[in-house]
Design an enzyme around this catalytic site. Structure first.
Site, short mmCIF file in Angstrom:
data_model
loop_
_atom_site.label_atom_id
_atom_site.label_comp_id
_atom_site.label_asym_id
_atom_site.label_seq_id
_atom_site.Cartn_x
_atom_site.Cartn_y
_atom_site.Cartn_z
N CYS A 1 3.33 8.37 1.05
CA CYS A 1 3.95 7.39 1.94
C CYS A 1 4.06 6.08 1.17
O CYS A 1 3.07 5.53 0.71
CB CYS A 1 3.07 7.25 3.18
SG CYS A 1 3.64 6.00 4.33
N CYS B 1 6.93 -7.30 6.73
CA CYS B 1 8.10 -6.79 7.45
C CYS B 1 8.56 -7.88 8.40
O CYS B 1 7.75 -8.55 9.03
CB CYS B 1 7.74 -5.52 8.22
SG CYS B 1 9.20 -4.72 8.95
N CYS C 1 -0.94 5.44 10.11
CA CYS C 1 0.34 4.81 10.43
C CYS C 1 0.12 3.49 11.13
O CYS C 1 -0.65 3.40 12.07
CB CYS C 1 1.13 5.65 11.43
SG CYS C 1 1.59 7.22 10.83
N GLU D 1 10.64 -2.33 6.27
CA GLU D 1 11.76 -1.58 6.83
C GLU D 1 12.67 -1.19 5.66
O GLU D 1 13.36 -2.04 5.08
CB GLU D 1 12.50 -2.45 7.84
CG GLU D 1 13.87 -1.94 8.26
CD GLU D 1 13.90 -0.48 8.75
OE1 GLU D 1 13.00 -0.08 9.49
OE2 GLU D 1 14.83 0.24 8.36
N CYS E 1 2.69 -2.88 15.50
CA CYS E 1 2.56 -2.56 14.07
C CYS E 1 1.83 -3.67 13.33
O CYS E 1 2.19 -4.84 13.41
CB CYS E 1 3.94 -2.33 13.47
SG CYS E 1 3.89 -2.05 11.69
N CYS F 1 7.71 -5.27 15.13
CA CYS F 1 7.46 -4.31 16.21
C CYS F 1 6.09 -4.63 16.83
O CYS F 1 5.13 -4.93 16.11
CB CYS F 1 7.52 -2.88 15.71
SG CYS F 1 9.16 -2.43 15.12
N GLU G 1 0.82 -1.21 0.00
CA GLU G 1 0.00 0.00 0.00
C GLU G 1 0.85 1.27 0.00
O GLU G 1 1.96 1.28 0.52
CB GLU G 1 -0.89 0.00 1.25
CG GLU G 1 -1.78 -1.23 1.30
CD GLU G 1 -2.70 -1.30 2.51
OE1 GLU G 1 -3.57 -2.16 2.49
OE2 GLU G 1 -2.54 -0.52 3.45
N1 SAH Z 1 9.94 0.36 9.31
C1 SAH Z 1 10.03 1.80 9.35
C2 SAH Z 1 8.91 2.52 8.61
C3 SAH Z 1 7.51 2.03 8.76
S1 SAH Z 1 6.32 2.60 9.85
C4 SAH Z 1 10.11 2.27 10.75
O1 SAH Z 1 9.98 1.47 11.67
O2 SAH Z 1 10.36 3.46 10.97
C5 SAH Z 1 6.25 4.31 10.05
C6 SAH Z 1 5.97 4.70 11.52
O3 SAH Z 1 4.68 4.24 11.99
C7 SAH Z 1 7.00 4.09 12.47
O4 SAH Z 1 7.44 5.06 13.39
C8 SAH Z 1 6.20 3.03 13.16
O5 SAH Z 1 6.78 2.66 14.37
C9 SAH Z 1 4.85 3.68 13.30
N2 SAH Z 1 3.77 2.75 13.60
C10 SAH Z 1 3.73 1.42 13.38
N3 SAH Z 1 2.58 0.91 13.83
C11 SAH Z 1 1.86 1.92 14.33
C12 SAH Z 1 0.56 2.02 14.91
N4 SAH Z 1 -0.24 0.96 15.03
N5 SAH Z 1 0.13 3.23 15.30
C13 SAH Z 1 0.91 4.32 15.13
N6 SAH Z 1 2.14 4.29 14.59
C14 SAH Z 1 2.61 3.11 14.19
#
Ligand code: SAH
Length: 372
Positions: free
Chosen positions: A106, A113, A342, A169, A120, A117, A93
């Site tokens: 974005c 991934c 996000c 990532e 996420c 995390c 997406e």
């Molecule tokens: N892998 C990269 C980029 C992807 S996510 C990274 O970790 O930076 C972009 C941002 O959204 C990151 O800061 C991530 O931690 C955040 N994110 C992930 N899941 C989220 C959620 N459920 N709510 C809010 N932010 C989230």
């Protein structure tokens, strides 16, 4: 798909090398680059300043093949989510976010991934594969085409900024990312300034150095915790590259970065990382890194055990950072009604890691957090 050589996989240098291999002059590569990326052209027949013989050769040997748009949805707040089919049952997406004076796209870098995390949604899907350079830049190519770029549109109606914050990532797919970044920056392609292209990473410290050396752009780091114990639980890659190493990599990055600060992203999780004490310790941790904070209210997704911090809690957290003189913004949650916020980008991922069979690690993380 279906062609041996996808010309969207090449940056300028790669395309010149490919043309040299065909016995063609380098300036033809530049012409084709401009047709593809500046004009959004995928039909060799329309490239009117290129000799017919070369057009025919390219037509039989190569293609200009972006990932197909399978869905294009508009949110009530004008955020627009695109879903791309990248084959093999996988979809990724991209989200277009119009704001005053700018339009931000974005972009995703991986199908799924591997970094898992705790909070996420993409991570919960597991990992399938890296996207090719053509699939990364192809998202921008497609969105520009849909938006009708080049027609003298106001900044907020076209892509003026790109953030590599979609699925995946970016720094775990370095080569393809770097190729796509070079195209974004190239005046013969998208001509974006380095300050308007942001790579967001969960903290692959050695790769931050590589980005600085090979293609410095604006950097965002997903911090989410002020200490290793909590960060180990929320962002498991921290066990490999702990905060001391990550902060050192950020300081080294700034010596050559196009912007003179790093943006630290911090997802606000109720009762987990959002206390006044967390905020103060965050200031201690980042004291010697010129930075800004971007607080992200947690966006829930099905099965996630976390909750978003309350507005007063978030405000108090921000206040502590601001009072210490650090520029702090709170990310507006947009596109929630179309699952475009996000951490909600899930696409469709065929997990190859078999992680999805295990209990969700968010649960594990919560246990770890509680036991701290
Ligand atoms: N892998 C990269 C980029 C992807 S996510 C990274 O970790 O930076 C972009 C941002 O959204 C990151 O800061 C991530 O931690 C955040 N994110 C992930 N899941 C989220 C959620 N459920 N709510 C809010 N932010 C989230």
């Amino acid at each position: 798909m279906g062609v041996a050589v996808n010309l969207l996989d090449f940056d300028a240098a790669g395309l010149m090398a490919y043309f040299a291999g065909l016995g063609e002059k380098p300036f033809h590569a530049r012409q084709v680059l401009r047709w593809m990326h500046r004009c959004g052209q995928d039909d060799f027949g329309a490239m009117s300043d290129i000799a017919r013989s070369l057009r025919e050769k390219l037509g039989t040997m190569t293609g200009i093949v972006p990932p197909a748009v399978v869905s294009d949805r508009l949110s009530d707040d004008d955020t627009r989510k695109f879903v791309f089919d990248v084959g093999g049952g996988n979809a990724v997406e991209a989200v277009f976010i119009p704001e005053e004076q700018r339009g931000t796209l974005c972009v995703s870098t991986q199908a799924g991934c591997a970094l898992d995390c705790a909070f996420c949604s993409t991570g919960k899907q597991g990992f399938n594969r890296n996207l090719t350079a053509g699939e990364i830049i192809g998202q921008l190519w497609q969105v520009n085409r849909v938006l009708g770029a080049g027609a003298g549109l106001a900044a907020e109606r076209r892509v003026s900024n790109v953030v590599l914050m979609g699925m995946g990532e970016p720094l775990a797919n370095f080569e393809n990312l770097a190729t796509a970044l070079r195209l974004m920056l190239d005046d013969n392609a998208y001509g974006l300034s380095r300050r308007r292209v942001t790579v967001s990473t969960c903290g692959l410290a050695p790769m931050i150095d590589r980005l600085r050396d090979e293609c410095p752009v604006a950097l965002a780091v997903s911090l989410h915790a002020p200490d290793d114990a909590l960060r180990d639980a929320l962002v498991p890659i921290n066990r490999k590259y702990p905060l001391r190493e990550l902060m050192a990599a950020c300081r080294r990055y700034l010596r050559r970065a196009p912007r003179d600060f790093v943006t630290f992203e911090y997802v606000m999780l109720a009762g987990v990382n959002d206390s006044e004490d967390h905020a103060r310790r965050l200031l201690d941790l980042t004291g010697d890194v010129p930075c800004k904070f971007n607080l992200i209210p947690f966006n829930p997704f099905p099965g996630s055990p976390f909750r978003r911090s309350s507005p007063p809690r978030l405000r108090r957290f921000a206040e502590i950072l601001i009072d210490a003189g650090v520029v702090t913004t709170t990310r507006k949650t947009r596109g929630g009604d179309i699952d475009a916020a996000c951490g909600q980008l899930a696409g469709r991922v065929r997990d190859k890691t078999r992680r999805s069979g295990r209990p969700p690690s968010a649960i594990t993380a919560i246990h770890e957090v509680r036991s701290l």
